[in-house]
Design a protein around this motif. Structure first.
Motif, PDB file in Angstrom:
ATOM      1  N   LEU A  95      15.219 -82.356 -43.436  1.00 15.83           N
ATOM      2  CA  LEU A  95      15.297 -81.026 -44.043  1.00 15.83           C
ATOM      3  C   LEU A  95      16.229 -80.131 -43.226  1.00 15.83           C
ATOM      4  O   LEU A  95      17.005 -79.349 -43.774  1.00 15.83           O
ATOM      5  CB  LEU A  95      13.912 -80.397 -44.178  1.00 15.83           C
ATOM      6  N   GLY A  96      16.161 -80.272 -41.913  1.00 16.62           N
ATOM      7  CA  GLY A  96      17.069 -79.530 -41.041  1.00 16.62           C
ATOM      8  C   GLY A  96      18.505 -79.994 -41.227  1.00 16.62           C
ATOM      9  O   GLY A  96      19.442 -79.193 -41.233  1.00 16.62           O
TER      10      GLY A  96
ATOM     11  N   ALA B 119       0.280 -74.578 -41.731  1.00 15.30           N
ATOM     12  CA  ALA B 119       0.761 -73.278 -41.229  1.00 15.30           C
ATOM     13  C   ALA B 119       0.104 -72.147 -42.011  1.00 15.30           C
ATOM     14  O   ALA B 119      -0.820 -71.524 -41.531  1.00 15.30           O
ATOM     15  CB  ALA B 119       2.269 -73.169 -41.233  1.00 15.30           C
ATOM     16  N   LEU B 120       0.567 -71.885 -43.216  1.00 18.77           N
ATOM     17  CA  LEU B 120      -0.075 -70.883 -44.070  1.00 18.77           C
ATOM     18  C   LEU B 120       0.056 -71.409 -45.508  1.00 18.77           C
ATOM     19  O   LEU B 120       0.725 -70.809 -46.331  1.00 18.77           O
ATOM     20  CB  LEU B 120       0.609 -69.520 -43.885  1.00 18.77           C
ATOM     21  N   PHE B 121      -0.563 -72.565 -45.747  1.00 16.14           N
ATOM     22  CA  PHE B 121      -0.542 -73.225 -47.065  1.00 16.14           C
ATOM     23  C   PHE B 121       0.894 -73.581 -47.481  1.00 16.14           C
ATOM     24  O   PHE B 121       1.223 -73.501 -48.653  1.00 16.14           O
ATOM     25  CB  PHE B 121      -1.149 -72.316 -48.153  1.00 16.14           C
ATOM     26  N   CYS B 122       1.751 -73.945 -46.532  1.00 10.81           N
ATOM     27  CA  CYS B 122       3.154 -74.083 -46.955  1.00 10.81           C
ATOM     28  C   CYS B 122       3.933 -75.275 -46.404  1.00 10.81           C
ATOM     29  O   CYS B 122       4.885 -75.713 -47.051  1.00 10.81           O
ATOM     30  CB  CYS B 122       3.912 -72.801 -46.680  1.00 10.81           C
ATOM     31  N   VAL B 123       3.552 -75.847 -45.257  1.00 14.82           N
ATOM     32  CA  VAL B 123       4.348 -76.965 -44.732  1.00 14.82           C
ATOM     33  C   VAL B 123       3.852 -78.245 -45.428  1.00 14.82           C
ATOM     34  O   VAL B 123       3.285 -79.154 -44.814  1.00 14.82           O
ATOM     35  CB  VAL B 123       4.245 -77.063 -43.191  1.00 14.82           C
ATOM     36  N   ASN B 124       4.076 -78.307 -46.733  1.00 11.88           N
ATOM     37  CA  ASN B 124       3.441 -79.344 -47.548  1.00 11.88           C
ATOM     38  C   ASN B 124       3.856 -80.753 -47.158  1.00 11.88           C
ATOM     39  O   ASN B 124       3.036 -81.665 -47.157  1.00 11.88           O
ATOM     40  CB  ASN B 124       3.721 -79.080 -49.038  1.00 11.88           C
ATOM     41  N   ALA B 125       5.140 -80.955 -46.851  1.00 12.27           N
ATOM     42  CA  ALA B 125       5.616 -82.307 -46.511  1.00 12.27           C
ATOM     43  C   ALA B 125       5.338 -82.661 -45.052  1.00 12.27           C
ATOM     44  O   ALA B 125       5.661 -83.753 -44.605  1.00 12.27           O
ATOM     45  CB  ALA B 125       7.110 -82.421 -46.800  1.00 12.27           C
ATOM     46  N   GLY B 126       4.755 -81.730 -44.306  1.00 13.49           N
ATOM     47  CA  GLY B 126       4.430 -81.985 -42.905  1.00 13.49           C
ATOM     48  C   GLY B 126       5.550 -81.528 -41.970  1.00 13.49           C
ATOM     49  O   GLY B 126       6.669 -81.241 -42.403  1.00 13.49           O
ATOM     50  N   HIS B 127       5.208 -81.489 -40.680  1.00 16.93           N
ATOM     51  CA  HIS B 127       6.138 -80.974 -39.668  1.00 16.93           C
ATOM     52  C   HIS B 127       7.132 -82.052 -39.209  1.00 16.93           C
ATOM     53  O   HIS B 127       6.882 -83.251 -39.376  1.00 16.93           O
ATOM     54  CB  HIS B 127       5.345 -80.492 -38.447  1.00 16.93           C
ATOM     55  N   GLY B 128       8.227 -81.583 -38.634  1.00 20.01           N
ATOM     56  CA  GLY B 128       9.166 -82.478 -37.947  1.00 20.01           C
ATOM     57  C   GLY B 128      10.035 -83.323 -38.855  1.00 20.01           C
ATOM     58  O   GLY B 128      10.502 -84.395 -38.442  1.00 20.01           O
ATOM     59  N   ARG B 129      10.272 -82.861 -40.060  1.00 19.22           N
ATOM     60  CA  ARG B 129      11.122 -83.607 -40.999  1.00 19.22           C
ATOM     61  C   ARG B 129      12.586 -83.273 -40.703  1.00 19.22           C
ATOM     62  O   ARG B 129      13.146 -82.299 -41.233  1.00 19.22           O
ATOM     63  CB  ARG B 129      10.815 -83.183 -42.432  1.00 19.22           C
TER      64      ARG B 129
ATOM     65  N   VAL C 215      17.589 -77.078 -48.614  1.00 15.40           N
ATOM     66  CA  VAL C 215      16.335 -77.545 -48.004  1.00 15.40           C
ATOM     67  C   VAL C 215      15.332 -77.904 -49.107  1.00 15.40           C
ATOM     68  O   VAL C 215      14.643 -78.935 -49.035  1.00 15.40           O
ATOM     69  CB  VAL C 215      15.752 -76.460 -47.061  1.00 15.40           C
ATOM     70  N   ALA C 216      15.261 -77.076 -50.149  1.00 14.06           N
ATOM     71  CA  ALA C 216      14.330 -77.367 -51.256  1.00 14.06           C
ATOM     72  C   ALA C 216      14.690 -78.691 -51.926  1.00 14.06           C
ATOM     73  O   ALA C 216      13.807 -79.494 -52.255  1.00 14.06           O
ATOM     74  CB  ALA C 216      14.351 -76.225 -52.274  1.00 14.06           C
ATOM     75  N   MET C 217      15.993 -78.942 -52.104  1.00  9.27           N
ATOM     76  CA  MET C 217      16.413 -80.215 -52.722  1.00  9.27           C
ATOM     77  C   MET C 217      15.987 -81.397 -51.845  1.00  9.27           C
ATOM     78  O   MET C 217      15.451 -82.393 -52.338  1.00  9.27           O
ATOM     79  CB  MET C 217      17.936 -80.242 -52.915  1.00  9.27           C
TER      80      MET C 217
ATOM     81  N   SER D 155       8.800 -76.690 -48.360  1.00  5.35           N
ATOM     82  CA  SER D 155       7.838 -77.034 -47.304  1.00  5.35           C
ATOM     83  C   SER D 155       7.963 -76.061 -46.137  1.00  5.35           C
ATOM     84  O   SER D 155       7.684 -76.408 -44.986  1.00  5.35           O
ATOM     85  CB  SER D 155       7.980 -78.492 -46.834  1.00  5.35           C
ATOM     86  N   ALA D 156       8.433 -74.842 -46.448  1.00  2.82           N
ATOM     87  CA  ALA D 156       8.522 -73.739 -45.485  1.00  2.82           C
ATOM     88  C   ALA D 156       9.603 -73.942 -44.410  1.00  2.82           C
ATOM     89  O   ALA D 156       9.635 -73.206 -43.434  1.00  2.82           O
ATOM     90  CB  ALA D 156       7.170 -73.455 -44.835  1.00  2.82           C
ATOM     91  N   TYR D 157      10.489 -74.923 -44.604  1.00  2.00           N
ATOM     92  CA  TYR D 157      11.569 -75.099 -43.629  1.00  2.00           C
ATOM     93  C   TYR D 157      12.642 -74.025 -43.803  1.00  2.00           C
ATOM     94  O   TYR D 157      13.509 -73.862 -42.938  1.00  2.00           O
ATOM     95  CB  TYR D 157      12.186 -76.503 -43.743  1.00  2.00           C
ATOM     96  N   ALA D 158      12.609 -73.318 -44.930  1.00  3.01           N
ATOM     97  CA  ALA D 158      13.477 -72.153 -45.145  1.00  3.01           C
ATOM     98  C   ALA D 158      12.728 -71.236 -46.107  1.00  3.01           C
ATOM     99  O   ALA D 158      11.964 -71.710 -46.948  1.00  3.01           O
ATOM    100  CB  ALA D 158      14.808 -72.585 -45.753  1.00  3.01           C
TER     101      ALA D 158
END
Ligand SMILES: Cc1ncc(COP(=O)(O)O)c(C=O)c1O
Length: 479
Positions: free
Chosen positions: A81-82, A68-78, A337-339, A297-300
């Protein structure tokens, strides 16, 4: 039976064309030439993500080579995290860190302190990276003031470095075209040379750039300098890595003059360079780390200043305090989310994966350098690399502003996207292609990146360099 509460505003499910129209009418996109979108140039509207891939509203799939912008480190669709966010929202949706605490922020602060190098044990949360940088500069000033050094207000950063857009952070940012519109900026931020040795004379001392910091401290007057702020690998300009011993020399200089060292790891933390923190990779001890992006991972949205015990100490006793705060700093949902994100990092050893795979990623890029005349340099570390594009590999001749505009926005940005690869074609310094894939990327994604880049760079050379073919500029231009 419990019913799901309705929100007051129920957004209508819009067909693709209607979404385009509504976005053009109402959405103000960041660092974007809004006027360039028309019937032929659609706004890229992304609707879904999974792993290293995202999909647009028309069902096209893209490899997200930029996280995305150097931030979805763990990848999408996790989903987990939601789910962590939902659990926390049910338990305690929000409480502030102004005079109150809550378990998620407390536990996250402890966890970060355990991961951070040395005595960086005190965590001040923010909502993002610019706020972290602002907060770090303010903390440096407050620290010196409380220690009887009130003249120490200045901060030294590097040319072409990006540190954010709020006025304090923008003053630290060393990119003139981003600064001029908003001048006068906050006084006291000054800039020195970065570590881009690709454009240095060959006989230059490798620690020349580090020594520039000492010259600047002397020039400004050491008693006026609060801090030096540096990224472990400088993003803007194209992944400038430090020379061997650079940070050790900078640390020595900072200690000699009583200046604080801030490591701006908004991008370089959370596995991007194969370690939780970039300072760990290069073996130096900062007084503060600023971070954001990959922390969740930018989820929040979340950022943080991680300060040393020495720095925090004057604000921890009696009636003293750091008179600074941001409503959403340490937001419990973002902290949850970070945890959960750090659980993923541990369980899947994402840092270890990056260390194990970075050579393979790099050799794919080195292959492009060897084969393609337009690739003048490859640089970076971990899953964070850039290719510098040149007109002449031998002489390192770069493109004029007009050529760069045609090369990057007139052709490459649109063409890479059309062929299913999201990465950044950037010319805040000399023109570069930047890559920063999710930390789960592997051989399959490297091969896909390679295939698209090879085709597009080959065509760019033919069309732009040989035939100077002018095309309509693409509107996308993110920082
Ligand atoms: C090194 C660095 N510092 C600060 C920032 C600003 O962060 P944000 O966009 O979250 O405000 C960025 C953003 O990319 C960055 O790369």
């Amino acid at each position: 039976m419990a019913t799901t509460p309705q929100t007051a505003f129920e957004p209508e499910v819009k067909p693709a064309s209607k979404l385009q129209e509504t976005a053009r009418r109402h959405l103000w996109m960041h660092f974007t030439r809004m006027g360039a979108y028309d019937d032929e140039h659609e706004i890229p509207i992304l609707v879904k993500g999974d792993g290293c891939y995202v999909w647009d509203e028309n069902g096209n799939r893209y490899l997200d080579g930029l996280s995305a912008l150097f931030c979805v480190n763990a990848g999408h669709g996790r989903a987990e995290l939601g789910e962590a966010a939902a659990r926390q929202a049910k338990e305690l949706g929000f409480y502030t860190n102004w005079s109150y605490a809550h378990p998620m922020a407390i536990n996250l602060a402890e966890r970060i302190a355990k991961l951070a190098p040395g005595d960086l044990n005190r965590v001040f949360f923010t909502s993002g990276g610019s706020e972290a940088v602002e907060s770090a500069w303010k903390l440096a000033r407050a620290y010196h003031k409380v220690n009887g050094d009130p003249l120490r207000t200045k901060i030294i950063a590097r040319e072409t470095a990006y540190h954010g857009t709020t006025l304090g952070a923008l003053s630290i940012t060393g990119i003139p075209p981003l600064r001029t519109t908003f001048e006068p900026l906050v006084p006291g931020a000054c800039h020195v040379a970065n570590t881009n040795s690709y454009r240095w004379p060959e006989d230059r001392d490798p620690l020349w750039a580090a020594d520039q910091i000492e010259h600047r401290i002397e020039f400004e007057g050491p008693e006026t300098v609060a801090a030096v702020i540096l990224e472990p690998v400088q993003n803007s300009g194209g992944c400038f890595t430090p020379q061997e011993g650079y940070f050790q020399r900078v640390r020595e200089i900072c200690d000699k003059y009583g200046v604080l060292l801030i490591s701006d790891e908004v991008i370089c933390a959370w596995g991007r360079l194969g370690y939780y923190f970039g300072a760990e990779r290069y073996g130096y001890q900062p007084d503060m780390i600023t971070t954001a992006k990959g922390i969740t991972s930018a989820y929040a949205p979340m950022g943080a200043v991680i300060a040393s015990d020495r720095l925090a100490e004057p604000f921890m006793a009696g009636t003293s305090m750091f008179t600074h705060g941001i409503t959403f700093g340490g937001h419990p949902v973002a902290a949850a989310v970070a945890m959960a994100n750090l659980d993923v990092f541990e369980r899947e050893d994402l840092c270890g994966h990056v260390r194990a795979k970075e050579d393979e990623f790099r050799s794919m890029l080195d292959g492009l350098y060897e084969d393609l005349p337009i690739v003048g340099d490859v640089r970076g570390a971990g899953f964070f690399h850039s290719l510098e594009l040149v007109k002449n590999k031998e002489t390192k001749e770069t493109f004029s502003d007009e050529e760069s505009e045609r090369l990057l926005r007139g052709f490459m940005s649109g063409e890479l996207f059309k062929r299913g690869l999201i990465c950044r074609a950037d010319d805040r310094g000399d023109p570069v292609i930047q890559l920063s894939p999710p930390l789960i990327a592997d051989t399959e994604q490297f091969e896909e990146i390679e295939a698209v880049l090879r085709a597009v760079l080959t065509e760019a050379w033919e069309r732009i360099v040989r035939h100077a073919d002018g095309e309509r500029a693409s509107p996308r231009r993110s920082p």
